[in-house]
Design a protein around this motif. Sequence first.
Motif, PDB file in Angstrom:
ATOM      1  N   GLY A 144      26.270  52.493  43.593  1.00 32.74           N
ATOM      2  CA  GLY A 144      25.948  51.119  43.222  1.00 32.74           C
ATOM      3  C   GLY A 144      26.361  50.812  41.794  1.00 32.74           C
ATOM      4  N   LEU A 145      26.148  51.766  40.898  1.00 32.57           N
ATOM      5  CA  LEU A 145      26.566  51.612  39.504  1.00 32.57           C
ATOM      6  C   LEU A 145      28.077  51.432  39.419  1.00 32.57           C
ATOM      7  CD1 LEU A 145      25.372  51.766  36.581  1.00 32.57           C
ATOM      8  CD2 LEU A 145      26.047  54.164  36.582  1.00 32.57           C
ATOM      9  N   SER A 146      28.809  52.217  40.197  1.00 27.82           N
ATOM     10  CA  SER A 146      30.264  52.161  40.184  1.00 27.82           C
ATOM     11  C   SER A 146      30.796  50.841  40.737  1.00 27.82           C
ATOM     12  CB  SER A 146      30.833  53.325  40.996  1.00 27.82           C
ATOM     13  OG  SER A 146      32.222  53.167  41.191  1.00 27.82           O
ATOM     14  N   VAL A 147      30.331  50.479  41.925  1.00 33.26           N
ATOM     15  CA  VAL A 147      30.876  49.285  42.571  1.00 33.26           C
ATOM     16  C   VAL A 147      30.408  48.011  41.875  1.00 33.26           C
ATOM     17  CG1 VAL A 147      29.096  48.743  44.308  1.00 33.26           C
ATOM     18  CG2 VAL A 147      31.520  48.503  44.891  1.00 33.26           C
ATOM     19  N   GLY A 148      29.270  48.112  41.133  1.00 37.82           N
ATOM     20  CA  GLY A 148      28.817  46.963  40.360  1.00 37.82           C
ATOM     21  C   GLY A 148      29.809  46.565  39.290  1.00 37.82           C
ATOM     22  N   GLY A 149      30.488  47.553  38.729  1.00 39.35           N
ATOM     23  CA  GLY A 149      31.511  47.258  37.733  1.00 39.35           C
ATOM     24  C   GLY A 149      32.863  46.960  38.342  1.00 39.35           C
ATOM     25  N   GLU A 150      33.093  47.477  39.548  1.00 41.18           N
ATOM     26  CA  GLU A 150      34.420  47.357  40.166  1.00 41.18           C
ATOM     27  C   GLU A 150      34.819  45.915  40.410  1.00 41.18           C
ATOM     28  OE1 GLU A 150      38.067  48.348  41.960  1.00 41.18           O
ATOM     29  OE2 GLU A 150      36.704  49.517  40.696  1.00 41.18           O
ATOM     30  N   TYR A 151      33.910  45.109  40.933  1.00 40.94           N
ATOM     31  CA  TYR A 151      34.274  43.742  41.308  1.00 40.94           C
ATOM     32  C   TYR A 151      34.736  42.928  40.102  1.00 40.94           C
ATOM     33  CZ  TYR A 151      34.039  38.949  42.922  1.00 40.94           C
ATOM     34  OH  TYR A 151      34.363  37.647  43.203  1.00 40.94           O
ATOM     35  N   GLY A 152      33.904  42.897  39.059  1.00 41.49           N
ATOM     36  CA  GLY A 152      34.231  42.077  37.905  1.00 41.49           C
ATOM     37  C   GLY A 152      35.494  42.519  37.199  1.00 41.49           C
ATOM     38  N   VAL A 153      35.653  43.829  37.041  1.00 35.07           N
ATOM     39  CA  VAL A 153      36.821  44.335  36.314  1.00 35.07           C
ATOM     40  C   VAL A 153      38.085  44.187  37.139  1.00 35.07           C
ATOM     41  CG1 VAL A 153      37.792  46.300  35.089  1.00 35.07           C
ATOM     42  CG2 VAL A 153      35.330  45.956  35.088  1.00 35.07           C
ATOM     43  N   SER A 154      38.021  44.488  38.435  1.00 35.43           N
ATOM     44  CA  SER A 154      39.203  44.343  39.291  1.00 35.43           C
ATOM     45  C   SER A 154      39.626  42.889  39.412  1.00 35.43           C
ATOM     46  CB  SER A 154      38.930  44.919  40.684  1.00 35.43           C
ATOM     47  OG  SER A 154      38.855  46.315  40.650  1.00 35.43           O
ATOM     48  N   THR A 155      38.625  42.012  39.557  1.00 36.83           N
ATOM     49  CA  THR A 155      38.927  40.577  39.611  1.00 36.83           C
ATOM     50  C   THR A 155      39.616  40.123  38.335  1.00 36.83           C
ATOM     51  OG1 THR A 155      37.074  40.096  41.095  1.00 36.83           O
ATOM     52  CG2 THR A 155      37.873  38.287  39.738  1.00 36.83           C
ATOM     53  N   THR A 156      39.107  40.566  37.203  1.00 33.27           N
ATOM     54  CA  THR A 156      39.715  40.228  35.915  1.00 33.27           C
ATOM     55  C   THR A 156      41.141  40.760  35.825  1.00 33.27           C
ATOM     56  OG1 THR A 156      37.570  40.202  34.802  1.00 33.27           O
ATOM     57  CG2 THR A 156      39.509  40.546  33.422  1.00 33.27           C
ATOM     58  N   TYR A 157      41.315  42.012  36.193  1.00 38.85           N
ATOM     59  CA  TYR A 157      42.630  42.651  36.090  1.00 38.85           C
ATOM     60  C   TYR A 157      43.670  41.939  36.954  1.00 38.85           C
ATOM     61  CZ  TYR A 157      46.100  46.397  35.727  1.00 38.85           C
ATOM     62  OH  TYR A 157      47.236  47.121  35.475  1.00 38.85           O
ATOM     63  N   LEU A 158      43.330  41.680  38.217  1.00 44.21           N
ATOM     64  CA  LEU A 158      44.279  41.034  39.120  1.00 44.21           C
ATOM     65  C   LEU A 158      44.576  39.602  38.685  1.00 44.21           C
ATOM     66  CD1 LEU A 158      43.047  42.293  42.609  1.00 44.21           C
ATOM     67  CD2 LEU A 158      45.167  42.897  41.448  1.00 44.21           C
ATOM     68  N   SER A 159      43.550  38.890  38.244  1.00 41.54           N
ATOM     69  CA  SER A 159      43.759  37.502  37.813  1.00 41.54           C
ATOM     70  C   SER A 159      44.653  37.429  36.578  1.00 41.54           C
ATOM     71  CB  SER A 159      42.414  36.838  37.514  1.00 41.54           C
ATOM     72  OG  SER A 159      41.612  36.793  38.674  1.00 41.54           O
ATOM     73  N   GLU A 160      44.486  38.378  35.660  1.00 42.41           N
ATOM     74  CA  GLU A 160      45.305  38.377  34.447  1.00 42.41           C
ATOM     75  C   GLU A 160      46.717  38.890  34.721  1.00 42.41           C
ATOM     76  OE1 GLU A 160      41.681  38.930  31.172  1.00 42.41           O
ATOM     77  OE2 GLU A 160      43.040  40.604  31.590  1.00 42.41           O
ATOM     78  N   MET A 161      46.870  39.758  35.697  1.00 44.68           N
ATOM     79  CA  MET A 161      48.197  40.253  36.062  1.00 44.68           C
ATOM     80  C   MET A 161      48.973  39.262  36.926  1.00 44.68           C
ATOM     81  SD  MET A 161      49.486  43.052  34.960  1.00 44.68           S
ATOM     82  CE  MET A 161      49.065  44.509  33.980  1.00 44.68           C
ATOM     83  N   ALA A 162      48.269  38.364  37.601  1.00 40.24           N
ATOM     84  CA  ALA A 162      48.916  37.413  38.495  1.00 40.24           C
ATOM     85  C   ALA A 162      49.772  36.428  37.706  1.00 40.24           C
ATOM     86  CB  ALA A 162      47.869  36.661  39.297  1.00 40.24           C
ATOM     87  N   THR A 163      50.736  35.849  38.387  1.00 40.03           N
ATOM     88  CA  THR A 163      51.644  34.909  37.740  1.00 40.03           C
ATOM     89  C   THR A 163      51.212  33.470  37.988  1.00 40.03           C
ATOM     90  OG1 THR A 163      53.044  35.042  39.718  1.00 40.03           O
ATOM     91  CG2 THR A 163      53.635  36.442  37.857  1.00 40.03           C
ATOM     92  N   THR A 164      51.605  32.586  37.089  1.00 46.28           N
ATOM     93  CA  THR A 164      51.261  31.177  37.190  1.00 46.28           C
ATOM     94  C   THR A 164      51.755  30.591  38.507  1.00 46.28           C
ATOM     95  OG1 THR A 164      51.459  30.990  34.794  1.00 46.28           O
ATOM     96  CG2 THR A 164      51.457  28.931  36.062  1.00 46.28           C
ATOM     97  N   GLY A 165      50.899  29.826  39.168  1.00 43.06           N
ATOM     98  CA  GLY A 165      51.261  29.200  40.426  1.00 43.06           C
ATOM     99  C   GLY A 165      50.999  30.069  41.641  1.00 43.06           C
ATOM    100  N   ARG A 166      50.689  31.361  41.408  1.00 44.30           N
ATOM    101  CA  ARG A 166      50.382  32.254  42.529  1.00 44.30           C
ATOM    102  C   ARG A 166      49.083  33.015  42.285  1.00 44.30           C
ATOM    103  NH1 ARG A 166      54.515  33.518  45.869  1.00 44.30           N
ATOM    104  NH2 ARG A 166      52.791  33.990  47.279  1.00 44.30           N
TER     105      ARG A 166
END
Length: 443
Positions: A144-166
């Motif tokens: 639970g401790l692990s997956v609690g951090g996974e969502y927010g950090v992974s969401t942040t990482y993918l959103s920042e790595m994604a390109t404009t318009g996609r």
Amino acid sequence: MASIVSTAPTASSASPEQVGGVEKVSRRRLKAIFSGLVGNLVEWYDWYVFSAFSLYFSASFFPSDDTTAQLLQTAGIFALGFLMRPIGGWMFGRIADKVGRKQSMTLSVLLMSLGSLLIALTPTYQTVGIVAPVMLLTARLLQGLSVGGEYGVSTTYLSEMATTGRRGFYSSLMYLTLIGGQLLALGILLALQHLLTAAELLEWGWRLPFVIGAALSVVALLLRANLTETDAFDAQRDNEEGRGSLRLLLQHPQAVAIVVGLTMGGTLAFYTFTTYMLKFLVNTAHLPREQATLASFASLVAFAVMQPVFGSLADRFGRRPMLLAFGVLGTLGTVPLLLALSHARSVGSSILLLLPALAIVSCYSGINAVVKAGLFPTQIRALGIGLPHALTVAVFGGTAEYIALWCKDIGHESYFYWYVAGCIFVSLLVVMRLFHVRQHSYL
């Protein structure tokens, strides 16, 4: 006044090269996104395999002749694991905002592997008595401790790595791998149901998926050790003031309220029609375990395919219409769909009922990552997504199975159906009343 869910991105961490207003994605970004997604898939596999195999291992940890009582006790530990998620959301979100997304993601997958290995090695109640459920609970708290951090950090990482318009499309891949983790867990369950007898699965076969999870976590750990940091984080690395702090997070109360409101209905609907559905089909619709597993697996395959489709629709038509569709259709359709599923008597009828339910959930799951990421500036993004999301998931997602089984145990299972519909209605109110006052999106 523009809406957070419909405005064009105002900030980007990608290169300026664009084609038709949409940024091209470089090979470096694709490699980083792939590595992050593989780790995400493994983490969620480790998390969901607990629920997928609880029908087989619950008797090993809790003495009772009542299957519903055993499942209720196992669901209680499942729910307690969620209590650690807010702590994980705070701890790993703070690490991600202060030290880096890469370091936080690497640490979280290491912790998850330890939890899976501990479950695989835990002796039964018949062997060590009360020590067995205590060890099971300890392992689940680590996960639970692990997956609690996974969502927010992974969401942040993918959103920042994604390109404009996609951004909608690439961010939807986070839920694609989340569902992929469930599919992998169910796929292994299906395979073991054919390779082993029911008695072998009940006795020792249920341990195998946890051993597999621990091994896969090592692979994910190696991939994440080679991740590249996002340009957005690097650009503000020298800005130390308040980065990753609760003080800075509290300066964004409206954004926090939106995350909580959206997650309330979204996570409850998600856990109801995915994680809990296997038990529901066995314990309420009375399908054989093998048929229920097959129906859950097939519907989850379709659900996974829906994620990038709905993410792309959000890129084209805006994010607010998708969230409104989830709120309206979920409020009106949840009760009749669950009532119909409770009377499903075949794999085919179960799938036909699950498909529209999961399409409704996809209006949330396919775009919620980019919506939440756009609510917060870079220096507080991982914590801003992770902590309020984890708190809400702990309260509503983590207790979904327990409340559903409790309602069934007291003879009023339909109360749970109305509870889910009511929470989705709250999310609808959030979309209708809060989103229109947002000035802009940070992504």
